[in-house]
Motif scaffolding. Sequence first.
Motif, PDB file in Angstrom:
ATOM      1  N   UNK A   1       3.438   8.106   6.977  1.00  0.00           N
ATOM      2  CA  UNK A   1       4.044   6.951   6.302  1.00  0.00           C
ATOM      3  C   UNK A   1       3.900   7.068   4.791  1.00  0.00           C
ATOM      4  N   UNK A   2       2.718   7.487   4.348  1.00  0.00           N
ATOM      5  CA  UNK A   2       2.445   7.571   2.915  1.00  0.00           C
ATOM      6  C   UNK A   2       3.092   8.801   2.294  1.00  0.00           C
ATOM      7  N   UNK A   3       2.791   9.962   2.842  1.00  0.00           N
ATOM      8  CA  UNK A   3       3.182  11.209   2.200  1.00  0.00           C
ATOM      9  C   UNK A   3       4.669  11.509   2.318  1.00  0.00           C
ATOM     10  N   UNK A   4       5.337  10.947   3.314  1.00  0.00           N
ATOM     11  CA  UNK A   4       6.790  11.135   3.428  1.00  0.00           C
ATOM     12  C   UNK A   4       7.552  10.324   2.382  1.00  0.00           C
ATOM     13  N   UNK A   5       6.906   9.301   1.830  1.00  0.00           N
ATOM     14  CA  UNK A   5       7.506   8.403   0.836  1.00  0.00           C
ATOM     15  C   UNK A   5       8.692   7.626   1.399  1.00  0.00           C
ATOM     16  N   UNK A   6       8.788   7.522   2.726  1.00  0.00           N
ATOM     17  CA  UNK A   6       9.965   6.896   3.318  1.00  0.00           C
ATOM     18  C   UNK A   6      10.027   5.391   3.086  1.00  0.00           C
ATOM     19  N   UNK A   7       8.910   4.792   2.730  1.00  0.00           N
ATOM     20  CA  UNK A   7       8.904   3.358   2.473  1.00  0.00           C
ATOM     21  C   UNK A   7       9.017   3.022   0.979  1.00  0.00           C
ATOM     22  N   UNK A   8       9.092   4.040   0.139  1.00  0.00           N
ATOM     23  CA  UNK A   8       9.111   3.790  -1.307  1.00  0.00           C
ATOM     24  C   UNK A   8      10.455   3.189  -1.715  1.00  0.00           C
ATOM     25  N   UNK A   9      10.389   2.060  -2.375  1.00  0.00           N
ATOM     26  CA  UNK A   9      11.595   1.361  -2.818  1.00  0.00           C
ATOM     27  C   UNK A   9      12.177   2.009  -4.073  1.00  0.00           C
ATOM     28  N   UNK A  10      13.503   1.975  -4.235  1.00  0.00           N
ATOM     29  CA  UNK A  10      14.115   2.603  -5.414  1.00  0.00           C
ATOM     30  C   UNK A  10      13.552   2.103  -6.739  1.00  0.00           C
ATOM     31  N   UNK A  11      13.273   0.801  -6.817  1.00  0.00           N
ATOM     32  CA  UNK A  11      12.726   0.265  -8.060  1.00  0.00           C
ATOM     33  C   UNK A  11      11.358   0.803  -8.380  1.00  0.00           C
ATOM     34  N   UNK A  12      10.550   1.008  -7.350  1.00  0.00           N
ATOM     35  CA  UNK A  12       9.225   1.597  -7.538  1.00  0.00           C
ATOM     36  C   UNK A  12       9.361   3.041  -7.993  1.00  0.00           C
ATOM     37  N   UNK A  13      10.213   3.786  -7.323  1.00  0.00           N
ATOM     38  CA  UNK A  13      10.412   5.193  -7.681  1.00  0.00           C
ATOM     39  C   UNK A  13      10.911   5.321  -9.121  1.00  0.00           C
ATOM     40  N   UNK A  14      11.861   4.481  -9.494  1.00  0.00           N
ATOM     41  CA  UNK A  14      12.425   4.543 -10.846  1.00  0.00           C
ATOM     42  C   UNK A  14      11.353   4.239 -11.891  1.00  0.00           C
TER      43      UNK A  14
ATOM     44  N   UNK B   1       0.839  -1.206   0.000  1.00  0.00           N
ATOM     45  CA  UNK B   1       0.000   0.000   0.000  1.00  0.00           C
ATOM     46  C   UNK B   1       0.867   1.248   0.000  1.00  0.00           C
ATOM     47  N   UNK B   2       1.934   1.267   0.804  1.00  0.00           N
ATOM     48  CA  UNK B   2       2.802   2.438   0.894  1.00  0.00           C
ATOM     49  C   UNK B   2       3.531   2.689  -0.413  1.00  0.00           C
ATOM     50  N   UNK B   3       3.993   1.634  -1.065  1.00  0.00           N
ATOM     51  CA  UNK B   3       4.721   1.807  -2.326  1.00  0.00           C
ATOM     52  C   UNK B   3       3.787   2.149  -3.470  1.00  0.00           C
ATOM     53  N   UNK B   4       2.635   1.540  -3.492  1.00  0.00           N
ATOM     54  CA  UNK B   4       1.669   1.843  -4.549  1.00  0.00           C
ATOM     55  C   UNK B   4       1.189   3.289  -4.461  1.00  0.00           C
ATOM     56  N   UNK B   5       1.225   3.856  -3.258  1.00  0.00           N
ATOM     57  CA  UNK B   5       0.820   5.250  -3.095  1.00  0.00           C
ATOM     58  C   UNK B   5       1.693   6.176  -3.936  1.00  0.00           C
ATOM     59  N   UNK B   6       2.958   5.820  -4.115  1.00  0.00           N
ATOM     60  CA  UNK B   6       3.838   6.657  -4.942  1.00  0.00           C
ATOM     61  C   UNK B   6       3.326   6.718  -6.370  1.00  0.00           C
ATOM     62  N   UNK B   7       2.802   5.601  -6.850  1.00  0.00           N
ATOM     63  CA  UNK B   7       2.188   5.566  -8.179  1.00  0.00           C
ATOM     64  C   UNK B   7       0.895   6.363  -8.199  1.00  0.00           C
TER      65      UNK B   7
END
Length: 251
Positions: free
Chosen positions: A122-135, A55-61
């Motif tokens: 947790x969501x808005x800080x993006x601290x859980x976003x993995x580099x592969x997801x961000x890329x 959920x946290x990583x998908x939020x970046x999308x």
Amino acid sequence: MNAALPPAVAKELPWPADEFEARLRARESGYHIHHAFNRRLNSGALAPFQVRGWVANRFYYQQAIPMKDAAVMSNCDDRETRRRWALRLLDHDGHDDFEGANAGGIEVWTQLGLAVGLTREDLWSQRHVQPGVRFAVDAYVNFARRSCWQEGVISSLTEMFAPKIHADRLAGWPSHYPWIDASGLAYFRNRIPLAQRDVEHGLEVAHSWCDTRTRQDRALAILQFKLDVLWTMLDAVERAYPDDLAEELRP
């Protein structure tokens, strides 16, 4: 009629509209509904920390979607298309009083985050976003910025396959993950009719613009690129939240 043409000539002719669309829809085999992590997610096989990680990583999308849509609009010189496309930004960013049904998909996804035990920070800080997801997500937004608007629209056609993945979550999560507040599942419910609306528009653009075999091939390549973005995101999440870290890692 094409069978009577020399093979080299027939190969360059555009496919009929129904065949072209069938080829687009056949790319469903590469949709992330078939990814091992998603199969486990929707079958109830994941631990709470893994669901939270997804959920946290998908939020970046999710928060990048209106930026992608704004990029498509910025390249579009057709007012009628912009009017229709603008609805997508509002779907995610919200509109009017930004409350309740007007809150928008990003806020509704935030409610999902709260329902699984994450905080807004947790969501808005993006601290859980993995580099592969961000890329992967950044690559998608940059594609929309650099491409003509028709190609940007075509990249959204993974929405053809989205209603099934949302329906699976709605059907299975309440029993598989009873610890998740059912109100948090509203995003999946809301997206089914919106995806169907968006697909109708996307296919209109694809059929209109892809009037040569070269453009049809390009459309298939663009759709594959977007499928790869979604698949790569799950690859990164799967690596970040393996089963053997269940007692060590908590979002």
